[in-house]
Structures are given as structure tokens and as C-alpha cells.
Design a protein around this motif. Structure first.
Motif, PDB file in Angstrom:
ATOM      1  N   TRP A   1       0.834  -1.200   0.000  1.00  0.00           N
ATOM      2  CA  TRP A   1       0.000   0.000   0.000  1.00  0.00           C
ATOM      3  C   TRP A   1       0.869   1.251   0.000  1.00  0.00           C
ATOM      4  O   TRP A   1       0.595   2.205  -0.724  1.00  0.00           O
ATOM      5  CB  TRP A   1      -0.924  -0.001   1.223  1.00  0.00           C
ATOM      6  CG  TRP A   1      -1.715   1.255   1.355  1.00  0.00           C
ATOM      7  CD1 TRP A   1      -2.841   1.613   0.668  1.00  0.00           C
ATOM      8  CD2 TRP A   1      -1.419   2.354   2.228  1.00  0.00           C
ATOM      9  NE1 TRP A   1      -3.265   2.855   1.075  1.00  0.00           N
ATOM     10  CE2 TRP A   1      -2.414   3.332   2.029  1.00  0.00           C
ATOM     11  CE3 TRP A   1      -0.423   2.591   3.175  1.00  0.00           C
ATOM     12  CZ2 TRP A   1      -2.430   4.528   2.731  1.00  0.00           C
ATOM     13  CZ3 TRP A   1      -0.441   3.789   3.867  1.00  0.00           C
ATOM     14  CH2 TRP A   1      -1.433   4.739   3.634  1.00  0.00           C
TER      15      TRP A   1
ATOM     16  N   GLU B   1       0.975   4.263  -2.797  1.00  0.00           N
ATOM     17  CA  GLU B   1       0.748   5.665  -2.427  1.00  0.00           C
ATOM     18  C   GLU B   1       1.923   6.536  -2.849  1.00  0.00           C
ATOM     19  O   GLU B   1       1.723   7.666  -3.306  1.00  0.00           O
ATOM     20  CB  GLU B   1       0.512   5.792  -0.919  1.00  0.00           C
ATOM     21  CG  GLU B   1      -0.860   5.315  -0.491  1.00  0.00           C
ATOM     22  CD  GLU B   1      -1.963   6.110  -1.160  1.00  0.00           C
ATOM     23  OE1 GLU B   1      -1.965   7.359  -1.086  1.00  0.00           O
ATOM     24  OE2 GLU B   1      -2.830   5.489  -1.788  1.00  0.00           O
TER      25      GLU B   1
ATOM     26  N   ARG C   1       1.603   7.017  -6.592  1.00  0.00           N
ATOM     27  CA  ARG C   1       0.504   7.946  -6.882  1.00  0.00           C
ATOM     28  C   ARG C   1       0.929   9.387  -6.603  1.00  0.00           C
ATOM     29  O   ARG C   1       0.678  10.295  -7.398  1.00  0.00           O
ATOM     30  CB  ARG C   1      -0.726   7.591  -6.045  1.00  0.00           C
ATOM     31  CG  ARG C   1      -1.972   8.336  -6.463  1.00  0.00           C
ATOM     32  CD  ARG C   1      -3.169   7.957  -5.618  1.00  0.00           C
ATOM     33  NE  ARG C   1      -3.082   8.512  -4.277  1.00  0.00           N
ATOM     34  CZ  ARG C   1      -3.292   9.803  -3.981  1.00  0.00           C
ATOM     35  NH1 ARG C   1      -3.585  10.658  -4.921  1.00  0.00           N
ATOM     36  NH2 ARG C   1      -3.202  10.234  -2.744  1.00  0.00           N
ATOM     37  N   THR C   2       1.613   9.606  -5.499  1.00  0.00           N
ATOM     38  CA  THR C   2       2.085  10.939  -5.142  1.00  0.00           C
ATOM     39  C   THR C   2       3.079  11.470  -6.172  1.00  0.00           C
ATOM     40  O   THR C   2       3.003  12.626  -6.597  1.00  0.00           O
ATOM     41  CB  THR C   2       2.737  10.928  -3.751  1.00  0.00           C
ATOM     42  OG1 THR C   2       1.771  10.475  -2.806  1.00  0.00           O
ATOM     43  CG2 THR C   2       3.232  12.302  -3.349  1.00  0.00           C
TER      44      THR C   2
ATOM     45  N   ASP D   1      -4.781   7.112 -10.542  1.00  0.00           N
ATOM     46  CA  ASP D   1      -5.193   6.154  -9.510  1.00  0.00           C
ATOM     47  C   ASP D   1      -5.172   4.729 -10.040  1.00  0.00           C
ATOM     48  O   ASP D   1      -4.745   3.807  -9.342  1.00  0.00           O
ATOM     49  CB  ASP D   1      -6.584   6.491  -8.970  1.00  0.00           C
ATOM     50  CG  ASP D   1      -6.572   7.714  -8.072  1.00  0.00           C
ATOM     51  OD1 ASP D   1      -5.510   7.976  -7.456  1.00  0.00           O
ATOM     52  OD2 ASP D   1      -7.599   8.396  -7.995  1.00  0.00           O
TER      53      ASP D   1
END
Length: 78
Positions: A33, A37, A40-41, A62
Motif C-alpha cells: 500500500w 501511495e 501515486r504521489t 489512480d
């Protein structure tokens, strides 16, 4: 009276077998996870032209972050 007729042989006492650890499974899921993240950032910080250079749009971030091995539009990569 004993029912054992001869010597019994046991396997090695140090034999390693896989042990299921729920904590390890949760830790691995948490690490995955965190990777998603971070990706994605990093993608969100890119400009639209930089995203176009790598072949995605802002609306696909996403999807790409959660399925980074799968193309959001399979026809685009033909």
C-alpha cells in the motif's frame, strides 16, 4: 507393556517449514500500500505534458498506481 517393537526414527528436529503469520501478511500488505501511495504521489506531482510523455492522463493516475503492471488502455500500447 509397550507396544513399540523397535526403535522409532524421527526426522531432523531443525527442519524448517513455512509458518503462516498473519502479522507478516498484514505487514506485506501495508508495504505494498505504501509503494502504491508513493507512486501515486509522484505521478500527481508531474505536469500534464510529463504525464503525456509517459502515456497516461491525470485521470488514470489512480488506476496506474493501483495496477502498475496493467495498462489502463490496452489499445494504446499496440
Amino acid at each position: 507393556m509397550s507396544t513399540i517393537q523397535g526403535p522409532t526414527e524421527l526426522g531432523p528436529a531443525t527442519a524448517k517449514r513455512p509458518v503462516y503469520s498473519p502479522l507478516e501478511a498484514y505487514w506485506n500488505a501495508f508495504q505494498e500500500w505504501r509503494k502504491r501511495e508513493k507512486l501515486r504521489t509522484e505521478l500527481c506531482r508531474l505536469t500534464d505534458s510529463e504525464l503525456a510523455d509517459i502515456g497516461i492522463t491525470r485521470g488514470e493516475i489512480d488506476y496506474v498506481a493501483s495496477n502498475h503492471s496493467i495498462s489502463p488502455d490496452p489499445l494504446r500500447w499496440i
